[in-house]
Design an enzyme around this catalytic site. Structure first.
Site, short mmCIF file in Angstrom:
data_model
loop_
_atom_site.label_atom_id
_atom_site.label_comp_id
_atom_site.label_asym_id
_atom_site.label_seq_id
_atom_site.Cartn_x
_atom_site.Cartn_y
_atom_site.Cartn_z
N HIS A 124 11.57 52.35 -42.05
CA HIS A 124 11.46 53.72 -41.41
C HIS A 124 10.33 54.55 -42.08
O HIS A 124 9.77 55.42 -41.67
CB HIS A 124 12.92 54.37 -41.86
CG HIS A 124 12.86 55.11 -43.46
ND1 HIS A 124 13.87 54.37 -44.19
CD2 HIS A 124 12.59 55.90 -44.10
CE1 HIS A 124 13.57 54.80 -45.21
NE2 HIS A 124 13.06 55.83 -45.08
N ASP A 154 15.91 47.55 -42.93
CA ASP A 154 15.09 48.48 -43.15
C ASP A 154 13.91 48.17 -44.14
O ASP A 154 13.59 48.88 -45.07
CB ASP A 154 15.86 49.85 -43.82
CG ASP A 154 15.04 50.99 -43.58
OD1 ASP A 154 14.13 51.11 -43.07
OD2 ASP A 154 15.31 51.89 -44.33
N SER A 226 11.69 56.61 -50.83
CA SER A 226 11.75 55.58 -49.72
C SER A 226 10.90 54.63 -50.07
O SER A 226 9.81 54.68 -49.89
CB SER A 226 11.88 55.90 -48.50
OG SER A 226 13.32 57.19 -48.48
#
Length: 465
Positions: A124, A154, A226
């Site tokens: 993402h 992911d 992230s």
């Protein structure tokens, strides 16, 4: 001299009398006699006098400096630049759109995993990127190339080209991490330098809705982290920080990381095969926390209760049956479905695993060889299709095609269920991979002809636009 000795004697004697009187009349007993008789009603509390170890002591006795020093220079800032059209006006409707592309910037972190510039991050973080830039901890910036990505886990792999050898992190074994173990979350969220936060592993095999298997930690992780590193006190990479659970969008005590064993396997597949190789056993577990599960008495089972087995699947060929309860796979204890899916995510088709099964209170050891996926949901139309079994090929009188086993609500009236798709436009469909690619190429602005077979051999053509 005799007088002095007499005074000393009288003083000692008087003190002895005073102490004896206090012990006899005023002091209460402060001991309890505990009987060794097991039938006694006295409450007995066992006490452990084993000295605590340094590794299990308070935070002041744990040294994070070495792990931090070994990690910060291997964590990078990742900038994702996407181009989108600017605002339109009524004149664009009549004269065509003339709005120029407007760059939008997203940021995250990444972890260098090889000295020649391979970097793992979240899917993402880099999705829909027109340009990727990576800034190292020494503030040097490089353009990056996307090597491959897996939206399901992911995880994405990117690469930068540089003449210098880069610091990198070694993968640790996430299966060996323990709840309560100290970990560090390292990220580069603001393109300054890498930041370090500390916490413990709060839980393992957490499921956030898609049968993933995350490591949960209370180390502070915010959106810009992230793709950053979750490391143990040795500096080994045990996870890729991915998500937080928060109503505000900021850290409030819960954060999640993709286990390093899953990330490592995804990366190896991308480098070796160009895509992710997934091994499937072909089962569906019974849902928990439902009225049906409560009525069947399987709501609180410790393990995975098998409710459905696909035809010609790895589970069927291994002899696993509906109603079996999976208790263990290799050395991994299975308490719930994410325990199972998390471990299977680290395996490929052809890998043989040892399953420990509870079948009507009899414990069985069953070897099972994983197979390629037999079902998937195709893009655009959202149909669930499966590869044909030998029985299907005989019934439908075809050697190729995929069988429709799931139809979205908007297509329920077209009679698609149980049909076999053999062609999309001019593309022959041999298996689910062909179907996935063909449906992925469907344009929303042109018609699509789907050729299908019914169970009696009739051929239908449906035109969708």
């Amino acid at each position: 001299m005799k007088r002095l000795a007499s005074l000393l004697f009288v003083s000692v004697f008087a003190g002895a009398i005073t102490l004896g009187a206090y012990k006899l009349f005023f002091e209460k007993d402060n001991f309890t006699i505990i009987s060794q008789d097991n039938g006694s009603s006295n409450s007995v509390f066992n006490t452990n006098y084993t000295p605590t170890s340094a590794s299990g002591s308070g935070i002041n006795e744990v040294d994070f400096t070495m792990a931090a020093e070994n990690t910060v220079n291997a964590v990078v800032h990742v900038m994702n630049i996407t181009l989108s059209k600017g605002p339109t006006s009524i004149f664009d409707f009549f004269y065509g759109s003339s709005a120029s592309a407007v760059p939008q910037v997203g940021t995250g972190s990444g972890v260098i995993i090889s000295s020649d510039g391979y970097i793992v991050t979240n899917n993402h973080v880099i999705s829909r990127a027109n340009q990727l830039q990576v800034t190292l901890n020494n503030n040097k910036t490089y353009n990056a190339e996307l090597i491959g990505a897996d939206p399901n886990s992911d995880i994405a792999l990117i690469k930068i080209d540089t003449d210098e050898k880069l610091p990198y992190l070694a993968f640790g074994d996430s299966d060996q991490t323990k709840i309560g173990e100290w970990v560090l979350a390292v990220g580069n969220p603001f393109n300054l330098t890498s930041t370090v936060t500390a916490g413990i592993i709060s839980a393992k095999a957490r499921n956030l809705g898609k049968n993933q298997s995350f490591i949960q930690t209370d180390a502070a992780v915010n959106p810009g982290n992230s793709g950053g590193a979750l490391v143990n006190t040795n500096g080994d990479l045990v996870g890729i920080n991915t998500a937080i659970t928060s109503q505000t969008g900021s850290y409030v005590g819960y954060s999640f990381a993709v286990p390093s064993n899953i990330a490592k396997k995804v990366i190896q597949d991308i480098l070796e095969y160009g895509n992710v190789q997934k091994g499937f056993m072909g089962i569906r577990p019974a849902p928990v926390n439902t009225r049906d599960a409560i009525e069947k008495g399987i709501n609180n089972i410790d393990g995975v209760y098998i409710e459905f087995i696909e035809d010609e699947s790895a589970a069927q060929e291994a002899g696993i049956e509906i109603g079996d309860i999976i208790k263990k796979v290799d050395e991994i204890v299975v308490h719930k479905y994410p325990d199972l899916t998390g471990y299977l995510s680290t395996k490929r088709p052809g890998d043989t695993l040892d399953f420990v099964i509870d079948r009507k209170n009899e414990i069985l050891h069953i070897p099972l060889t994983l197979k390629e996926r037999q079902t998937l949901v195709v893009p655009e139309m959202g149909l669930e299709v499966k590869n044909l079994t030998a029985h299907d090929k005989k019934v439908y009188k075809t050697k190729t095609g995929v069988k429709i086993i799931g139809v979205p609500e908007r297509y329920r009236g077209y009679g698609l269920s149980e049909k076999v798709i053999v062609k999309i436009d001019d593309i022959e469909i041999g298996n689910i991979d062909d179907a996935y690619n063909a449906f992925g190429g469907i344009s929303k602005y042109s018609k699509t002809v789907i050729t299908m077979l019914g169970s009696n051999g009739e051929r239908d053509r449906l035109i969708f636009q």
